[in-house]
Motif scaffolding. Structure first.
Motif, PDB file in Angstrom:
ATOM      1  N   VAL A  53       0.878  -1.091   0.091  1.00 32.32           N
ATOM      2  CA  VAL A  53      -0.050   0.036   0.199  1.00 32.32           C
ATOM      3  C   VAL A  53       0.957   1.346   0.043  1.00 32.32           C
ATOM      4  CG1 VAL A  53      -1.536   1.372   1.309  1.00 32.32           C
ATOM      5  CG2 VAL A  53      -1.895  -1.225   1.295  1.00 32.32           C
ATOM      6  N   TYR A  54       0.671   2.079  -0.963  1.00 33.78           N
ATOM      7  CA  TYR A  54       1.453   3.212  -1.190  1.00 33.78           C
ATOM      8  C   TYR A  54       0.594   4.323  -0.444  1.00 33.78           C
ATOM      9  CZ  TYR A  54       4.451   7.115  -3.149  1.00 33.78           C
ATOM     10  OH  TYR A  54       5.483   8.107  -3.392  1.00 33.78           O
ATOM     11  N   GLY A  55       0.798   4.488   0.809  1.00 34.33           N
ATOM     12  CA  GLY A  55      -0.196   5.347   1.431  1.00 34.33           C
ATOM     13  C   GLY A  55      -0.301   4.884   3.150  1.00 34.33           C
ATOM     14  N   TYR A  56      -1.351   5.141   3.632  1.00 34.25           N
ATOM     15  CA  TYR A  56      -1.631   4.874   4.939  1.00 34.25           C
ATOM     16  C   TYR A  56      -2.405   3.639   4.995  1.00 34.25           C
ATOM     17  CZ  TYR A  56       0.337   9.556   5.333  1.00 34.25           C
ATOM     18  OH  TYR A  56       1.278  10.610   5.266  1.00 34.25           O
ATOM     19  N   LEU A  57      -2.048   2.946   6.026  1.00 38.01           N
ATOM     20  CA  LEU A  57      -2.697   1.528   6.186  1.00 38.01           C
ATOM     21  C   LEU A  57      -2.976   1.124   7.525  1.00 38.01           C
ATOM     22  CD1 LEU A  57      -3.487  -1.473   4.881  1.00 38.01           C
ATOM     23  CD2 LEU A  57      -1.141  -2.177   5.342  1.00 38.01           C
ATOM     24  N   PRO A 111      -1.661   5.550  -5.393  1.00 40.22           N
ATOM     25  CA  PRO A 111      -2.347   6.607  -5.799  1.00 40.22           C
ATOM     26  C   PRO A 111      -2.512   6.922  -7.263  1.00 40.22           C
ATOM     27  CG  PRO A 111      -0.627   7.210  -4.179  1.00 40.22           C
ATOM     28  CD  PRO A 111      -0.517   5.684  -4.555  1.00 40.22           C
ATOM     29  N   ARG A 112      -3.188   7.687  -7.693  1.00 38.23           N
ATOM     30  CA  ARG A 112      -3.448   7.928  -9.125  1.00 38.23           C
ATOM     31  C   ARG A 112      -2.074   7.912  -9.904  1.00 38.23           C
ATOM     32  NH1 ARG A 112      -7.323   8.503 -12.770  1.00 38.23           N
ATOM     33  NH2 ARG A 112      -6.954   9.523 -14.892  1.00 38.23           N
ATOM     34  N   GLU A 113      -1.233   9.036  -9.461  1.00 40.61           N
ATOM     35  CA  GLU A 113      -0.126   9.670 -10.207  1.00 40.61           C
ATOM     36  C   GLU A 113       0.882   8.179 -10.296  1.00 40.61           C
ATOM     37  OE1 GLU A 113       3.912  12.519  -9.730  1.00 40.61           O
ATOM     38  OE2 GLU A 113       1.972  12.667  -8.376  1.00 40.61           O
ATOM     39  N   ILE A 162      -8.302  -1.215 -10.558  1.00 41.34           N
ATOM     40  CA  ILE A 162      -9.684  -1.176 -10.212  1.00 41.34           C
ATOM     41  C   ILE A 162      -9.511   0.265  -9.339  1.00 41.34           C
ATOM     42  CG2 ILE A 162     -11.606  -2.061  -8.970  1.00 41.34           C
ATOM     43  CD1 ILE A 162     -10.817  -4.656  -9.984  1.00 41.34           C
ATOM     44  N   PRO A 163     -10.402   1.231  -9.687  1.00 42.01           N
ATOM     45  CA  PRO A 163     -10.384   2.413  -8.727  1.00 42.01           C
ATOM     46  C   PRO A 163     -10.718   2.074  -7.284  1.00 42.01           C
ATOM     47  CG  PRO A 163     -11.647   2.637 -10.775  1.00 42.01           C
ATOM     48  CD  PRO A 163     -11.311   1.222 -10.661  1.00 42.01           C
ATOM     49  N   ILE A 164     -10.342   2.523  -6.336  1.00 43.09           N
ATOM     50  CA  ILE A 164     -10.666   2.481  -4.788  1.00 43.09           C
ATOM     51  C   ILE A 164     -11.828   3.008  -4.673  1.00 43.09           C
ATOM     52  CG2 ILE A 164     -10.127   3.161  -2.439  1.00 43.09           C
ATOM     53  CD1 ILE A 164      -7.263   2.659  -2.918  1.00 43.09           C
ATOM     54  N   LEU A 175      -5.990   4.223   3.266  1.00 41.01           N
ATOM     55  CA  LEU A 175      -6.014   5.834   2.780  1.00 41.01           C
ATOM     56  C   LEU A 175      -4.808   6.230   1.819  1.00 41.01           C
ATOM     57  CD1 LEU A 175      -7.271   8.408   3.104  1.00 41.01           C
ATOM     58  CD2 LEU A 175      -5.941   9.233   5.024  1.00 41.01           C
ATOM     59  N   THR A 176      -5.203   6.495   0.551  1.00 42.79           N
ATOM     60  CA  THR A 176      -4.313   6.975  -0.449  1.00 42.79           C
ATOM     61  C   THR A 176      -5.077   7.622  -1.622  1.00 42.79           C
ATOM     62  OG1 THR A 176      -2.550   5.956  -2.074  1.00 42.79           O
ATOM     63  CG2 THR A 176      -4.626   4.820  -1.934  1.00 42.79           C
ATOM     64  N   GLU A 177      -4.414   8.582  -2.137  1.00 44.71           N
ATOM     65  CA  GLU A 177      -5.220   9.559  -2.773  1.00 44.71           C
ATOM     66  C   GLU A 177      -5.501   9.229  -4.061  1.00 44.71           C
ATOM     67  OE1 GLU A 177      -4.393  14.131  -4.599  1.00 44.71           O
ATOM     68  OE2 GLU A 177      -2.862  13.081  -3.460  1.00 44.71           O
ATOM     69  N   ASP A 178      -6.825   9.014  -4.501  1.00 49.04           N
ATOM     70  CA  ASP A 178      -7.703   8.597  -5.915  1.00 49.04           C
ATOM     71  C   ASP A 178      -6.847   7.373  -6.017  1.00 49.04           C
ATOM     72  OD1 ASP A 178      -8.907   8.785  -7.967  1.00 49.04           O
ATOM     73  OD2 ASP A 178      -7.790  10.406  -9.084  1.00 49.04           O
ATOM     74  N   GLY A 179      -6.855   6.527  -5.211  1.00 50.11           N
ATOM     75  CA  GLY A 179      -6.199   5.349  -5.545  1.00 50.11           C
ATOM     76  C   GLY A 179      -6.809   4.055  -6.515  1.00 50.11           C
ATOM     77  N   PHE A 180      -5.805   2.983  -6.791  1.00 49.35           N
ATOM     78  CA  PHE A 180      -6.140   2.226  -7.842  1.00 49.35           C
ATOM     79  C   PHE A 180      -5.498   0.759  -6.975  1.00 49.35           C
ATOM     80  CE2 PHE A 180      -6.607   5.607 -10.332  1.00 49.35           C
ATOM     81  CZ  PHE A 180      -7.618   5.421 -11.179  1.00 49.35           C
ATOM     82  N   VAL A 181      -6.315  -0.525  -7.327  1.00 57.07           N
ATOM     83  CA  VAL A 181      -5.771  -1.716  -6.920  1.00 57.07           C
ATOM     84  C   VAL A 181      -5.222  -2.292  -8.320  1.00 57.07           C
ATOM     85  CG1 VAL A 181      -6.151  -3.958  -5.713  1.00 57.07           C
ATOM     86  CG2 VAL A 181      -7.304  -1.823  -4.981  1.00 57.07           C
ATOM     87  N   CYS A 182      -3.946  -2.916  -8.262  1.00 57.15           N
ATOM     88  CA  CYS A 182      -3.475  -3.580  -9.384  1.00 57.15           C
ATOM     89  C   CYS A 182      -2.736  -4.706  -8.957  1.00 57.15           C
ATOM     90  CB  CYS A 182      -2.920  -2.489 -10.145  1.00 57.15           C
ATOM     91  SG  CYS A 182      -1.917  -1.423  -9.231  1.00 57.15           S
TER      92      CYS A 182
END
Length: 216
Positions: A53-57, A111-113, A162-164, A175-182
């Motif tokens: 997870v690139y973000g907060y978990l 996150p999206r970027e 897949i968009p979060i 919690l990750t900005e505009d995230g996607f699962v891949c």
């Protein structure tokens, strides 16, 4: 004639030779560390699934969920874990690239970027090639158009994430900005990774019962 052992001689010896003992202790410790590193058991890729997870978990609750999926879906695995890449402006992207180049990690939540960057460079799997994931998307009526990208060398857009926003159940853990699962294309354990991914998408398409991490 041998020098007699006295406190005076010991003190004199230590005055000129103390560094040798310090060096011996350091070398011994280094040797033990090397021995442990070489001999410790490393779980092979085909026996583990890692979710980065690139973000907060919320690590404990998320790993409890993964434990449940592990027991029910992929009990033959030796390790299933959720891991964090902290979204540090200076080092976050560097850590992500190192993980990917080292063929580490199986499922990524980005996150999206960062998602667009790795998807466009061919690091992620086209999820619609898996019939069951495609069926879940259709069954749950998930809107996944924003997860479609055109990777380098490809003609047309493919579903790399897949968009979060379509997986509300995941928001209680991540919690990750505009995230996607891949899914990482070179995961080395595709069958079991996809089994976990299918369950993740199916479960997380349902709204969470408890408050999400983002709401706290």
């Amino acid at each position: 004639m041998k020098t007699p052992i006295t406190w005076a001689n010991i003190k004199k010896h230590m005055t000129y030779n103390w560094w040798k003992y310090i060096l011996a202790i350091i070398l011994a410790g280094f040797g033990v560390d090397i021995l442990f590193t070489v001999t410790r058991y490393v779980v092979p890729d085909e026996k583990k699934v890692e979710v980065y997870v690139y973000g907060y978990l919320a690590e404990d609750p998320f790993n409890e969920y993964l434990q449940k999926v592990w027991d029910e879906e992929i009990p033959e695995m030796e390790s299933v874990s959720g891991l964090v890449i902290m979204p540090d402006e200076q080092y976050g992207d560097m850590v992500l690239q190192v993980r990917l180049m080292a063929n580490e990690g199986d499922i990524y939540i980005l996150p999206r970027e960062q998602f667009m960057n790795v998807a466009d460079n061919g690091f992620m799997m086209d999820l619609e090639t898996d019939d069951e994931i495609a069926s879940i998307i259709s069954e749950k009526n998930l809107s996944v158009q924003t997860g479609k990208r055109t990777a380098e060398g490809q003609n047309g857009a493919y579903l790399y994430g897949i968009p979060i926003s379509q997986l509300p159940g995941l928001q209680q853990y991540v919690l990750t900005e505009d995230g996607f699962v891949c899914v990482y294309v070179a995961n080395g354990n595709e069958e079991n990774v996809l089994r976990l991914m299918r369950r993740l998408v199916r479960d997380m398409a349902e709204a969470p019962v408890e408050n999400s991490v983002a709401a706290e």
